[in-house]
Design an enzyme around this catalytic site. Structure first.
Site, PDB file in Angstrom:
ATOM      1  N   SER A 166      35.358 -98.885 -90.467  1.00  0.00           N
ATOM      2  CA  SER A 166      34.086 -98.173 -90.410  1.00  0.00           C
ATOM      3  C   SER A 166      33.364 -98.247 -91.763  1.00  0.00           C
ATOM      4  CB  SER A 166      34.356 -96.736 -89.950  1.00  0.00           C
ATOM      5  OG  SER A 166      33.171 -96.060 -89.678  1.00  0.00           O
ATOM      6  N   HIS A 370      35.870 -96.341 -81.476  1.00  0.00           N
ATOM      7  CA  HIS A 370      35.774 -96.388 -82.934  1.00  0.00           C
ATOM      8  C   HIS A 370      37.066 -95.970 -83.633  1.00  0.00           C
ATOM      9  CE1 HIS A 370      33.048 -96.787 -86.350  1.00  0.00           C
ATOM     10  NE2 HIS A 370      33.610 -95.734 -86.902  1.00  0.00           N
TER      11      HIS A 370
END
Ligand SMILES: *[C@@H]1O[C@H](CO)[C@@H](O)[C@H](O)[C@H]1NC(C)=O
Ligand SMILES: *[C@@H]1O[C@H](CO)[C@@H](O)[C@H](O)[C@H]1NC(C)=O
Ligand SMILES: *[C@@H]1O[C@H](CO)[C@@H](O)[C@H](O)[C@H]1NC(C)=O
Ligand SMILES: *[C@@H]1O[C@H](CO)[C@@H](O)[C@H](O)[C@H]1NC(C)=O
Length: 396
Positions: A166, A370
């Site tokens: 990320s 994610h």
């Protein structure tokens, strides 16, 4: 007056709830919820060293090292409001364990402001607002170079492999563009859930971006510069509630998975208390603002302070964009179709603008979100083979 009163009332309410309902943060948590990075590594049989790295601008960062073959150093960087813990909490099935077992020299970094890097040579994070005057820009400009140089010095290698989750990969694009001499120190950047452009975010993540200026204004009025810090009341409440049995529906489904992409199979209810004891970890309000500006302004640029201050800081009405053309390090982008925070359309934009993308992969398992890159129960199946194949091809 009201601002001071609200937390006090909330605190009173929590103590009341605790005594009535028997809610408590500590007693029946699994052991892994209470151990820090070193404790977890040791429990799972990995030797772990704690290193202190001081940046050019005085921040003191904790860098964890699981020694392996010195010719193959790998640096792991966590995302926003996170810490090194995230890469270790899966224990025997964590990414750190897999890399170490395969013989890599594993280094796990911590960005300024989180639980392990809330320290400065002269500034006190509890008193000096200046401590919190940073975003991913400063993390990329100062934390990454200090961390990379520390590792290269320790191993005697000219370059290392990097894995960033990320915002842990965003900082490498900023580094490569602002300090291009560092491109040669990275053998390969493996970008897990690539984050650069936030142009195509869907709700509810989109709503977070849109609501942030309002939240930011409130925090600013209240004089709050640190967000998600563990000693703050809101986070104490969050952690207390979300480590209780029966909190899965609210904390996992309505909060974490709603934002990250719905994939409850990979985040089982028994694991939630471990996750929520380690996550989130603190960062700066400015960090949130700068990140979310990328979505609001559809840019990948330095902090926008408003015209007046931009003129002083940048000598220009708008902030300069990061030049991705200068990011010449090899990059492998690994994305997921069900990722609620990194849209495939945005990863494709990044791919088109980076000059040296050696691989672009969308995980075959279509439900991957994610968080599965770091917390996924079976990442050994759908993720680690890609990571190892890239490290073998490019990481030496
Ligand atoms: C981790 O926990 C151990 C035991 O409580 C402690 O000695 C150590 O200093 C901690 N390490 C860090 C980096 O917080
Ligand atoms: C360390 O890795 C290198 C390849 O990068 C290999 O040639 C060497 O044999 C390895 N050393 C050990 C002790 O495994
Ligand atoms: C981790 O795996 C090893 C090897 O399979 C096993 O011996 C050990 O007990 C496991 N550790 C924990 C804490 O589960
Ligand atoms: C590299 O390591 C040596 C000791 O091993 C130390 O004296 C030197 O200051 C280090 N340099 C950097 C840039 O960290």
């Amino acid at each position: 007056m009201t601002l001071g009163l609200t937390p006090a009332l909330l605190l009173a309410a929590i103590f009341l709830c605790r005594s009535i309902l028997g809610l408590n943060y500590a007693p029946d948590l699994p052991e892994d919820a209470r151990l820090n990075f070193t404790g977890l590594a040791t429990k799972y049989g990995l030797p772990c060293e704690e290193h202190d790295v001081t940046t050019e601008d005085g921040y003191i960062l904790k860098l964890f090292h699981i020694p392996g073959n010195k010719t193959r150093p790998v640096l792991l960087m966590h995302g926003i409001i996170d810490s090194a813990d995230t890469l270790m909490i899966r224990g025997n099935t964590s990414m750190v364990m897999a890399l170490s077992t395969a013989g890599y020299d594993v280094w796990v970094g911590n960005k300024r402001g989180n639980r392990y890097s809330r320290k400065h040579r002269t500034l006190d994070p509890d008193i000096d607002k200046q401590f919190w005057d940073f975003s991913f820009h400063e993390i990329a400009l100062y934390d990454l170079p200090a961390t990379i140089d520390h590792i290269l010095n320790n191993t005697g290698q000219p370059s290392l492999s990097a894995i960033g989750h990320s915002q842990g990969n965003t900082i490498f694009y900023v580094l490569g563009s602002m300090r291009p001499e560092y491109n040669d120190k990275i053998k390969i950047l493996i970008a897990l859930a690539p984050v650069c452009y936030l142009h195509h975010l869907k709700p509810p993540s989109r709503h977070v971006v849109e609501a942030w200026p309002f939240v930011d204004e409130l925090l600013s009025l209240a004089g709050t510069e640190e967000v998600f810090g563990e000693q703050t009341l809101e986070i104490h409440i969050l952690k207390t509630v979300c480590t209780q049995k029966g909190s899965y529906e609210i904390c996992a489904k309505r909060f974490l998975l709603a934002l990250a992409g719905m994939d409850p199979e990979e985040l089982e209810p028994e694991f939630l208390p471990v996750v929520m004891s380690h996550y989130p970890s603190g960062t700066s309000r400015k960090g949130g603002t700068h990140l979310l500006q990328q979505g609001l302004k559809k840019s990948f640029a330095q902090m926008d302070y408003g015209v007046e201050k931009n003129l002083v800081v940048y000598n220009s009405v708008s902030p300069p964009s990061y030049d991705l053309g200068k990011v010449t390090m090899r990059a492998a982008l690994i994305a997921a179709a069900n990722d609620g925070m990194s849209a495939l359309a945005d990863v494709k934009l990044l791919r088109a603008r980076l000059p040296n993308v050696v691989e672009y992969q969308v995980l075959e398992r279509s439900r991957c979100n994610h968080l599965d890159y770091v917390w996924g129960r079976r990442m050994a199946k759908y993720l680690l083979p890609h990571v190892f194949s890239l490290l073998e091809r490019f990481g030496g």
